[in-house]
Motif scaffolding. Structure first.
Motif, PDB file in Angstrom:
ATOM      1  N   LEU A 211      48.476  71.678  32.458  1.00 34.17           N
ATOM      2  CA  LEU A 211      47.705  72.745  32.424  1.00 34.17           C
ATOM      3  C   LEU A 211      48.232  73.105  33.995  1.00 34.17           C
ATOM      4  O   LEU A 211      48.790  73.836  34.076  1.00 34.17           O
ATOM      5  CB  LEU A 211      46.380  72.377  32.630  1.00 34.17           C
ATOM      6  CG  LEU A 211      45.986  72.448  31.331  1.00 34.17           C
ATOM      7  CD1 LEU A 211      44.576  71.733  31.033  1.00 34.17           C
ATOM      8  CD2 LEU A 211      45.692  74.101  30.194  1.00 34.17           C
ATOM      9  N   THR A 212      48.583  71.592  34.538  1.00 35.88           N
ATOM     10  CA  THR A 212      48.267  72.260  36.589  1.00 35.88           C
ATOM     11  C   THR A 212      50.278  73.074  35.830  1.00 35.88           C
ATOM     12  O   THR A 212      50.099  74.019  37.387  1.00 35.88           O
ATOM     13  CB  THR A 212      48.618  70.867  36.746  1.00 35.88           C
ATOM     14  OG1 THR A 212      47.421  69.926  37.036  1.00 35.88           O
ATOM     15  CG2 THR A 212      48.912  70.986  38.365  1.00 35.88           C
ATOM     16  N   GLU A 213      50.938  72.412  35.786  1.00 35.03           N
ATOM     17  CA  GLU A 213      51.908  73.085  35.645  1.00 35.03           C
ATOM     18  C   GLU A 213      52.242  74.800  35.197  1.00 35.03           C
ATOM     19  O   GLU A 213      52.528  75.079  35.544  1.00 35.03           O
ATOM     20  CB  GLU A 213      53.158  72.401  34.865  1.00 35.03           C
ATOM     21  CG  GLU A 213      54.445  72.285  35.050  1.00 35.03           C
ATOM     22  CD  GLU A 213      55.739  71.651  34.398  1.00 35.03           C
ATOM     23  OE1 GLU A 213      55.100  69.957  34.006  1.00 35.03           O
ATOM     24  OE2 GLU A 213      57.018  71.924  33.867  1.00 35.03           O
ATOM     25  N   VAL A 214      52.107  74.816  33.862  1.00 30.28           N
ATOM     26  CA  VAL A 214      51.795  75.662  33.787  1.00 30.28           C
ATOM     27  C   VAL A 214      51.287  76.827  33.789  1.00 30.28           C
ATOM     28  O   VAL A 214      51.608  78.089  34.608  1.00 30.28           O
ATOM     29  CB  VAL A 214      51.613  75.863  31.585  1.00 30.28           C
ATOM     30  CG1 VAL A 214      51.248  77.790  31.563  1.00 30.28           C
ATOM     31  CG2 VAL A 214      52.165  74.550  31.354  1.00 30.28           C
ATOM     32  N   LEU A 215      49.660  76.599  35.045  1.00 32.12           N
ATOM     33  CA  LEU A 215      49.244  77.803  34.887  1.00 32.12           C
ATOM     34  C   LEU A 215      49.426  78.185  36.844  1.00 32.12           C
ATOM     35  O   LEU A 215      49.219  78.868  37.577  1.00 32.12           O
ATOM     36  CB  LEU A 215      47.118  76.974  35.052  1.00 32.12           C
ATOM     37  CG  LEU A 215      47.148  77.061  33.927  1.00 32.12           C
ATOM     38  CD1 LEU A 215      45.683  76.885  33.897  1.00 32.12           C
ATOM     39  CD2 LEU A 215      47.019  78.387  33.615  1.00 32.12           C
ATOM     40  N   GLY A 216      50.431  76.714  37.416  1.00 37.74           N
ATOM     41  CA  GLY A 216      50.695  76.827  38.632  1.00 37.74           C
ATOM     42  C   GLY A 216      49.304  76.914  39.764  1.00 37.74           C
ATOM     43  O   GLY A 216      49.072  77.128  40.718  1.00 37.74           O
TER      44      GLY A 216
END
Ligand code: NAP
Length: 286
Positions: A211-216
């Motif tokens: 989620l961190t990677e996808v949502l930035g």
């Protein structure tokens, strides 16, 4: 008159994808809803043949099943003792000789007890009453992050579930719908039970990294205690039964009950299931 498929739950997360797939394939189907206006607003596509259908209103059963020979059966979520509204409809189908039912169940349901044992009761009813059933047992939906955790993710930077360190094979709802479309239209799937999972077993720490990677945006999984979870839901105004429901259902992840990957999606679709990162990229791009 050509026979057709009744799609229940047609306006929901799975149903919307399934209706689009059946429409693209020019299949003869009718989509059940309690509310035509809401249905048209969520599924803004032409040529859907809507019919009024409510499990709790038996006067809707006859028209909804006119010329129907197959039913995609999906019961509403967060409904304790859901069998009490589904079994009368199954009795009606049996009385009409409509025995082909594709039932959307849930992986691990056999471990749930009391008022949460509904999928198990319905599965057994289909088996014991000689339905030509196909049972689909999906794992936790990858879409739950967008559908149920949007505020937690966007406003608080957390994914907030009582899943401990357990893992699940989060499955793409579009893959579930694609499997449903196949089993409704191909021969060879009656009296089968399929477990539907994504391609990876992930815990919520790993999901938070994705989620961190996808949502930035930095997302944390605080792994709350049941008490902290109850308090947070109460503070947010959720009815008391929701916390119990979620603790039991997410308990299937915590206990390892659903920590299994299944080959069934790939066997039926002939391709690997979509992974969580791809689903999140698609969901959060909207
Ligand atoms: N979320 C998960 O991770 C997960 C995992 C495994 C299994 N499941 C199962 O998936 C199912 C939920 O699927 P979903 O997320 O696609 O549902 P959803 O998006 O919440 O949609 C619910 C659908 O049920 C219909 N509905 C509600 N009450 C009804 C009634 N009384 N009579 C007829 N239709 C009614 C609604 O239609 P209208 O409002 O248009 O009438 C709507 O189309 C549940 O059975 C759940 O146990 C969920």
């Amino acid at each position: 008159m050509n026979k057709k498929i009744l799609i229940t739950g047609s306006t929901g997360t799975i149903g919307q994808s399934l209706v689009k797939l059946l429409q693209e394939s020019n299949l003869n189907f009718v989509a059940g809803t309690r509310d035509f206006e809401k249905a048209k607003s969520v599924l803004d596509i032409s040529k859907v043949d809507w019919v009024k259908f409510d499990f709790t209103d038996q006067s809707t059963y006859e028209q909804a099943t006119e010329n129907v020979d197959q039913v995609f059966l999906l019961g509403p979520p967060l409904t304790l003792n859901m069998e009490t509204i589904i079994l009368p409809f199954l009795d009606f189908l049996q009385s009409k000789g409509i025995l082909r039912v594709v039932y959307l169940s849930a992986m691990g349901n056999e471990s749930l007890k009391g008022d949460l044992a509904f999928h198990f009761i319905i599965e057994n009813h289909l088996k014991e009453n000689h339905f030509d059933y196909t049972i689909l047992q999906p794992s936790f939906f990858a879409q739950n992050f967008k559908n149920f955790e949007f505020e937690n993710l966007m406003e608080r930077g957390i994914t907030f579930n009582v899943a401990g360190d357990g893992k699940a094979g989060f499955v793409d709802v579009q893959d579930i719908a694609s499997v449903a479309a196949k089993v409704l239209t191909e021969v060879g799937h009656t009296r089968r039970t399929y477990r539907l999972t994504g391609p990876q077993l992930l815990d919520f720490y790993e999901a938070a990294e994705i989620l961190t990677e996808v949502l930035g945006k930095h997302i944390v999984y605080p792994n709350p205690s049941e008490e902290a979870f109850r308090s947070a839901l109460k503070a947010g105004g959720a009815p008391d039964f929701i916390a119990d429901y979620m603790i039991s259902v997410y308990g299937m992840i915590k206990s390892g009950t659903v920590a299994h990957l299944s080959p069934d999606v790939e066997k039926i679709l002939g391709r690997v299931p979509t992974n969580l990162k791809e689903v999140l990229k698609r969901d959060f791009a909207k």
